[in-house]
Motif scaffolding. Structure first.
Motif, PDB file in Angstrom:
ATOM      1  N   TYR A  12       0.828  -1.204   0.000  1.00  0.00           N
ATOM      2  CA  TYR A  12       0.000   0.000   0.000  1.00  0.00           C
ATOM      3  C   TYR A  12       0.865   1.259   0.000  1.00  0.00           C
ATOM      4  O   TYR A  12       0.575   2.228  -0.681  1.00  0.00           O
ATOM      5  N   PHE A  13       1.947   1.239   0.790  1.00  0.00           N
ATOM      6  CA  PHE A  13       2.834   2.400   0.884  1.00  0.00           C
ATOM      7  C   PHE A  13       4.056   2.287  -0.025  1.00  0.00           C
ATOM      8  O   PHE A  13       4.999   3.054   0.104  1.00  0.00           O
ATOM      9  N   ASN A  14       4.054   1.308  -0.942  1.00  0.00           N
ATOM     10  CA  ASN A  14       5.143   1.106  -1.909  1.00  0.00           C
ATOM     11  C   ASN A  14       6.487   0.851  -1.229  1.00  0.00           C
ATOM     12  O   ASN A  14       7.535   1.208  -1.763  1.00  0.00           O
ATOM     13  N   LEU A  15       6.473   0.237  -0.056  1.00  0.00           N
ATOM     14  CA  LEU A  15       7.723  -0.053   0.643  1.00  0.00           C
ATOM     15  C   LEU A  15       8.418  -1.291   0.093  1.00  0.00           C
ATOM     16  O   LEU A  15       9.574  -1.537   0.396  1.00  0.00           O
ATOM     17  N   HIS A  16       7.717  -2.064  -0.715  1.00  0.00           N
ATOM     18  CA  HIS A  16       8.281  -3.291  -1.281  1.00  0.00           C
ATOM     19  C   HIS A  16       9.151  -3.020  -2.503  1.00  0.00           C
ATOM     20  O   HIS A  16       9.879  -3.886  -2.957  1.00  0.00           O
ATOM     21  N   LEU A  17       9.099  -1.816  -3.054  1.00  0.00           N
ATOM     22  CA  LEU A  17       9.863  -1.489  -4.254  1.00  0.00           C
ATOM     23  C   LEU A  17      11.261  -1.012  -3.874  1.00  0.00           C
ATOM     24  O   LEU A  17      11.417  -0.024  -3.165  1.00  0.00           O
ATOM     25  N   THR A  18      12.264  -1.735  -4.351  1.00  0.00           N
ATOM     26  CA  THR A  18      13.637  -1.342  -4.027  1.00  0.00           C
ATOM     27  C   THR A  18      14.088  -0.155  -4.864  1.00  0.00           C
ATOM     28  O   THR A  18      14.971   0.591  -4.469  1.00  0.00           O
ATOM     29  N   ILE A  40       6.186  22.930  -5.148  1.00  0.00           N
ATOM     30  CA  ILE A  40       5.282  22.265  -4.208  1.00  0.00           C
ATOM     31  C   ILE A  40       5.904  20.991  -3.674  1.00  0.00           C
ATOM     32  O   ILE A  40       5.927  20.741  -2.474  1.00  0.00           O
ATOM     33  N   CYS A  41       6.420  20.154  -4.575  1.00  0.00           N
ATOM     34  CA  CYS A  41       6.970  18.856  -4.172  1.00  0.00           C
ATOM     35  C   CYS A  41       8.263  18.980  -3.383  1.00  0.00           C
ATOM     36  O   CYS A  41       8.467  18.272  -2.409  1.00  0.00           O
ATOM     37  N   THR A  42       9.151  19.846  -3.830  1.00  0.00           N
ATOM     38  CA  THR A  42      10.465  19.904  -3.201  1.00  0.00           C
ATOM     39  C   THR A  42      10.521  20.803  -1.969  1.00  0.00           C
ATOM     40  O   THR A  42      11.336  20.590  -1.095  1.00  0.00           O
ATOM     41  N   THR A  43       9.647  21.792  -1.881  1.00  0.00           N
ATOM     42  CA  THR A  43       9.703  22.746  -0.771  1.00  0.00           C
ATOM     43  C   THR A  43       8.587  22.536   0.245  1.00  0.00           C
ATOM     44  O   THR A  43       8.832  22.439   1.437  1.00  0.00           O
ATOM     45  N   HIS A  44       7.363  22.436  -0.227  1.00  0.00           N
ATOM     46  CA  HIS A  44       6.219  22.415   0.676  1.00  0.00           C
ATOM     47  C   HIS A  44       5.790  21.019   1.116  1.00  0.00           C
ATOM     48  O   HIS A  44       5.073  20.886   2.099  1.00  0.00           O
ATOM     49  N   LEU A  45       6.184  19.991   0.384  1.00  0.00           N
ATOM     50  CA  LEU A  45       5.761  18.630   0.720  1.00  0.00           C
ATOM     51  C   LEU A  45       6.957  17.678   0.834  1.00  0.00           C
ATOM     52  O   LEU A  45       7.033  16.668   0.151  1.00  0.00           O
ATOM     53  N   PRO A  46       7.879  17.947   1.738  1.00  0.00           N
ATOM     54  CA  PRO A  46       9.058  17.086   1.822  1.00  0.00           C
ATOM     55  C   PRO A  46       8.731  15.661   2.292  1.00  0.00           C
ATOM     56  O   PRO A  46       9.471  14.736   2.003  1.00  0.00           O
ATOM     57  N   GLY A  47       7.633  15.453   2.980  1.00  0.00           N
ATOM     58  CA  GLY A  47       7.240  14.129   3.456  1.00  0.00           C
ATOM     59  C   GLY A  47       6.225  13.450   2.566  1.00  0.00           C
ATOM     60  O   GLY A  47       5.546  12.523   2.987  1.00  0.00           O
ATOM     61  N   LEU A  48       6.113  13.907   1.320  1.00  0.00           N
ATOM     62  CA  LEU A  48       5.138  13.361   0.382  1.00  0.00           C
ATOM     63  C   LEU A  48       5.277  11.847   0.264  1.00  0.00           C
ATOM     64  O   LEU A  48       6.371  11.317   0.149  1.00  0.00           O
ATOM     65  N   ARG A  49       4.158  11.138   0.295  1.00  0.00           N
ATOM     66  CA  ARG A  49       4.148   9.685   0.123  1.00  0.00           C
ATOM     67  C   ARG A  49       3.134   9.332  -0.940  1.00  0.00           C
ATOM     68  O   ARG A  49       2.040   9.888  -0.996  1.00  0.00           O
ATOM     69  N   LEU A  50       3.488   8.396  -1.797  1.00  0.00           N
ATOM     70  CA  LEU A  50       2.592   7.893  -2.828  1.00  0.00           C
ATOM     71  C   LEU A  50       2.071   6.545  -2.376  1.00  0.00           C
ATOM     72  O   LEU A  50       2.843   5.658  -2.039  1.00  0.00           O
ATOM     73  N   ILE A  51       0.755   6.400  -2.350  1.00  0.00           N
ATOM     74  CA  ILE A  51       0.171   5.141  -1.901  1.00  0.00           C
ATOM     75  C   ILE A  51      -0.565   4.466  -3.052  1.00  0.00           C
ATOM     76  O   ILE A  51      -0.904   5.101  -4.038  1.00  0.00           O
TER      77      ILE A  51
END
Length: 100
Positions: A12-18, A40-51
């Motif tokens: 779900y959190f894409n942790l299985h992808l090396t 937005i991605c590099t400055t305002h959302l440093p903890g961005l996660r793709l699920i």
């Protein structure tokens, strides 16, 4: 939680992808749209996660979230699950009617 649940969360959190690299993805977005997505991605959302969320589930959650607080959103989604959902029994426990 059992191994099946841990496997579900990893996928779900894409942790299985090396080869999955959030900084690389953010850099690609920045290159594709430096004026809007980049900052937005590099400055305002440093903890961005793709699920890996089901698109229908994401759409319904987004619609329900409009002008609502977290408690009300949970209540609406639980009512939808209870009415239209189906039980997914991961750890051989009896399914509950709603998620708290």
């Amino acid at each position: 939680a059992g191994p099946r649940f841990h496997q579900f969360l990893r996928q779900y959190f894409n942790l299985h992808l090396t080869s999955f690299s959030l900084p690389e993805i953010a850099q690609k977005w920045h290159e594709a749209d430096a004026l809007r997505l980049g900052p937005i991605c590099t400055t305002h959302l440093p903890g961005l996660r793709l699920i890996r969320q089901d698109p229908f589930e994401c759409t319904i959650g987004f619609i329900c979230s409009s002008n609502n607080n977290i408690k009300r959103i949970k209540l609406m989604l639980n009512n939808l699950r209870r009415t239209y959902g189906r039980c997914i029994n991961i750890n051989h426990r009896q399914c509950k009617k709603s998620v708290k």
